[in-house]
Design a protein around this motif. Structure first.
Motif, short mmCIF file in Angstrom:
data_model
loop_
_atom_site.label_atom_id
_atom_site.label_comp_id
_atom_site.label_asym_id
_atom_site.label_seq_id
_atom_site.Cartn_x
_atom_site.Cartn_y
_atom_site.Cartn_z
N ALA A 299 -131.71 57.34 -55.82
CA ALA A 299 -132.02 56.12 -56.57
C ALA A 299 -132.89 56.37 -57.78
O ALA A 299 -132.88 55.58 -58.73
CB ALA A 299 -132.71 55.12 -55.64
N GLY A 300 -133.68 57.45 -57.75
CA GLY A 300 -134.62 57.71 -58.82
C GLY A 300 -135.93 56.97 -58.60
O GLY A 300 -136.05 56.15 -57.67
N PRO A 301 -136.94 57.23 -59.40
CA PRO A 301 -138.22 56.52 -59.28
C PRO A 301 -138.04 55.02 -59.51
O PRO A 301 -137.03 54.55 -60.02
CB PRO A 301 -139.08 57.15 -60.38
CG PRO A 301 -138.42 58.46 -60.69
CD PRO A 301 -136.96 58.25 -60.46
N ARG A 302 -139.05 54.25 -59.15
CA ARG A 302 -139.00 52.79 -59.21
C ARG A 302 -138.66 52.27 -60.61
O ARG A 302 -137.92 51.29 -60.76
CB ARG A 302 -140.35 52.22 -58.76
CG ARG A 302 -140.44 50.70 -58.74
CD ARG A 302 -141.73 50.25 -58.10
NE ARG A 302 -142.90 50.71 -58.84
CZ ARG A 302 -143.46 50.02 -59.84
NH1 ARG A 302 -142.96 48.86 -60.22
NH2 ARG A 302 -144.53 50.48 -60.48
N LEU A 303 -139.19 52.91 -61.62
CA LEU A 303 -138.99 52.44 -62.99
C LEU A 303 -137.91 53.22 -63.74
O LEU A 303 -137.91 53.30 -64.96
CB LEU A 303 -140.30 52.46 -63.75
CG LEU A 303 -141.37 51.50 -63.21
CD1 LEU A 303 -142.65 51.60 -64.02
CD2 LEU A 303 -140.85 50.06 -63.21
N SER A 304 -136.96 53.79 -62.99
CA SER A 304 -135.79 54.39 -63.62
C SER A 304 -134.85 53.24 -64.01
O SER A 304 -134.23 52.61 -63.15
CB SER A 304 -135.06 55.33 -62.65
OG SER A 304 -135.84 56.46 -62.39
N LEU A 305 -134.78 52.92 -65.27
CA LEU A 305 -134.06 51.74 -65.73
C LEU A 305 -132.63 52.08 -66.14
O LEU A 305 -132.31 53.22 -66.50
CB LEU A 305 -134.80 51.10 -66.91
CG LEU A 305 -136.27 50.74 -66.64
CD1 LEU A 305 -136.88 50.09 -67.87
CD2 LEU A 305 -136.39 49.82 -65.42
N SER A 306 -131.77 51.08 -66.08
CA SER A 306 -130.37 51.23 -66.46
C SER A 306 -130.11 50.46 -67.75
O SER A 306 -130.84 49.53 -68.12
CB SER A 306 -129.46 50.70 -65.34
OG SER A 306 -129.67 51.40 -64.15
N ASP A 307 -129.05 50.82 -68.45
CA ASP A 307 -128.64 50.12 -69.65
C ASP A 307 -127.96 48.82 -69.24
O ASP A 307 -126.89 48.82 -68.62
CB ASP A 307 -127.67 51.01 -70.45
CG ASP A 307 -127.18 50.34 -71.72
OD1 ASP A 307 -127.60 49.20 -72.02
OD2 ASP A 307 -126.34 50.97 -72.41
N CYS A 308 -128.57 47.72 -69.59
CA CYS A 308 -128.06 46.41 -69.19
C CYS A 308 -126.65 46.17 -69.70
O CYS A 308 -125.81 45.57 -69.03
CB CYS A 308 -129.01 45.31 -69.68
SG CYS A 308 -128.56 43.66 -69.14
N SER A 309 -126.37 46.65 -70.91
CA SER A 309 -125.06 46.39 -71.51
C SER A 309 -123.94 47.12 -70.81
O SER A 309 -122.75 46.78 -70.98
CB SER A 309 -125.08 46.78 -72.99
OG SER A 309 -125.30 48.18 -73.13
N ALA A 310 -124.29 48.15 -70.01
CA ALA A 310 -123.27 48.93 -69.32
C ALA A 310 -122.88 48.33 -67.98
O ALA A 310 -121.99 48.84 -67.30
CB ALA A 310 -123.77 50.36 -69.11
N VAL A 311 -123.53 47.21 -67.60
CA VAL A 311 -123.27 46.59 -66.30
C VAL A 311 -122.50 45.29 -66.52
O VAL A 311 -122.86 44.48 -67.38
CB VAL A 311 -124.58 46.32 -65.55
CG1 VAL A 311 -124.32 45.62 -64.21
CG2 VAL A 311 -125.35 47.62 -65.33
N ALA A 312 -121.43 45.11 -65.75
CA ALA A 312 -120.61 43.91 -65.88
C ALA A 312 -121.42 42.65 -65.56
O ALA A 312 -122.32 42.67 -64.70
CB ALA A 312 -119.41 44.00 -64.96
N THR A 313 -121.11 41.57 -66.26
CA THR A 313 -121.78 40.29 -66.03
C THR A 313 -120.92 39.45 -65.08
O THR A 313 -119.69 39.41 -65.21
CB THR A 313 -121.97 39.53 -67.36
OG1 THR A 313 -122.76 40.34 -68.23
CG2 THR A 313 -122.66 38.19 -67.14
#
Length: 316
Positions: A299-313
């Motif tokens: 999962a990675g550390p707690r604050l490993s963030l993802s690119d919001c635009s790459a995730v389907a809405t």
């Protein structure tokens, strides 16, 4: 639950993956592969390893290259390498190989000790006196390890007095550290409290190291209880590798990267870099050829963030 004491500000982690992590695996790593894993862990800041075990190669084929592995890592400075040994012959081999400390091990239950080293608890303890004499003046430290501290897969509950008796003998032999092994993941927070408080009564000179398996999913809960009691030494295995070949159902240790993540988030220093541990866990995964049970390396550390635009809405 025992009244909490302040958490330690710094925790010492001993990486047991090269020994406990690999001893029960069907995939046998080469000496070079083991050395690659150790070096990745050193790069992450790990300073203490239970590197291998000088036991019969017939009993534990995965550790048959104990002396070769120690020799392969002799160039690494500032790192403490310990080796588990069951008897005088194992200690002689470990001493010849050049380890920094020898860890004598015995089970708190008679049935597991018989399966593990083919002798009684008293026979194991008596043989340790010769090992202590062997190490005198050698510069190699004597440490102790007690398996099945929190329960036995053959006998069930283990009397805390049996654990205290063995710990006292280790103290008499000159050991400063003793590891309390949760061989099949039977530890619970109340048992952790009972055993730590008992050891402080009967062997106050010993510094306990807690070694938990995550067999029943509460390994880190037990760490939390140890921290509340002020225990500052823990053993863990990269990727959550591990298990005992002589104990049914003994699955992996608590994962080193999961432990480092927990301690980081609590503001407790370890001297170990979490990103480096995740990289080392990926090395372990590649070498073993399968996904490992640890969580943080996936999962990675707690604050490993993802690119919001790459995730389907969501639609609808």
């Amino acid at each position: 639950m025992h009244d909490a004491t302040p958490n330690p500000g710094r925790v010492h982690i001993t990486e047991v993956g090269p020994r406990d992590g690999l001893q029960n695996e069907t995939v046998l790593l080469s000496t070079l592969e083991k050395a690659e894993l150790v070096r990745a862990l050193v790069t992450a800041g790990v300073k203490e390893f239970e590197l291998t075990s000088f036991v019969s190669p017939r009993a534990v084929p995965a550790l048959a290259d104990a002396a070769e592995l120690v020799a392969k890592l002799k160039d690494i400075e500032g790192v403490h390498f310990s080796a588990l040994v069951p008897n005088l012959r194992g200690a002689e081999r470990a001493l010849e190989a050049g380890v920094d400390s020898v860890v004598l091990f015995v089970s708190a239950s008679e049935s597991h000790n018989a399966k593990n080293v083919n002798c009684s608890v008293d026979q194991s303890l008596a043989s340790f006196e010769r090992v202590a004499r062997l190490l005198e003046g050698s510069g190699v430290e004597l440490r102790g390890a007690i398996a099945t501290c929190f329960g036995c897969p053959f006998e069930g509950n283990v009397d805390v007095a049996a654990v205290g008796h063995i710990a006292s003998r280790f103290a008499e032999l000159g050991a400063r550290y003793v590891s309390l092994g949760d061989t099949t993941g039977m530890a619970t927070p109340p048992l952790v409290t009972e055993r730590i408080l008992h050891l402080r009564d009967v062997a106050p000179s010993l510094s306990p190291t807690l070694h938990f398996h995550n067999t029943r999913g509460i390994g880190l809960a037990n760490v939390m209880q140890g921290l509340a009691l002020g225990v500052d030494r823990y053993e863990s295995s990269i990727g959550g590798l591990g298990g005992c070949p002589f104990a049914p159902g003994a699955t992996g240790n608590i994962a080193s990267e999961d432990l480092v993540y927990l301690l980081d988030e609590m503001g407790i220093e370890t001297g170990i870099d979490l990103d480096g541990m995740i990289k080392a866990a990926h090395v372990a995964t590649r070498l073993m050829g399968r996904p490992l049970p640890a969580q943080v390396s996936k999962a990675g550390p707690r604050l490993s963030l993802s690119d919001c635009s790459a995730v389907a809405t969501a639609k609808g």
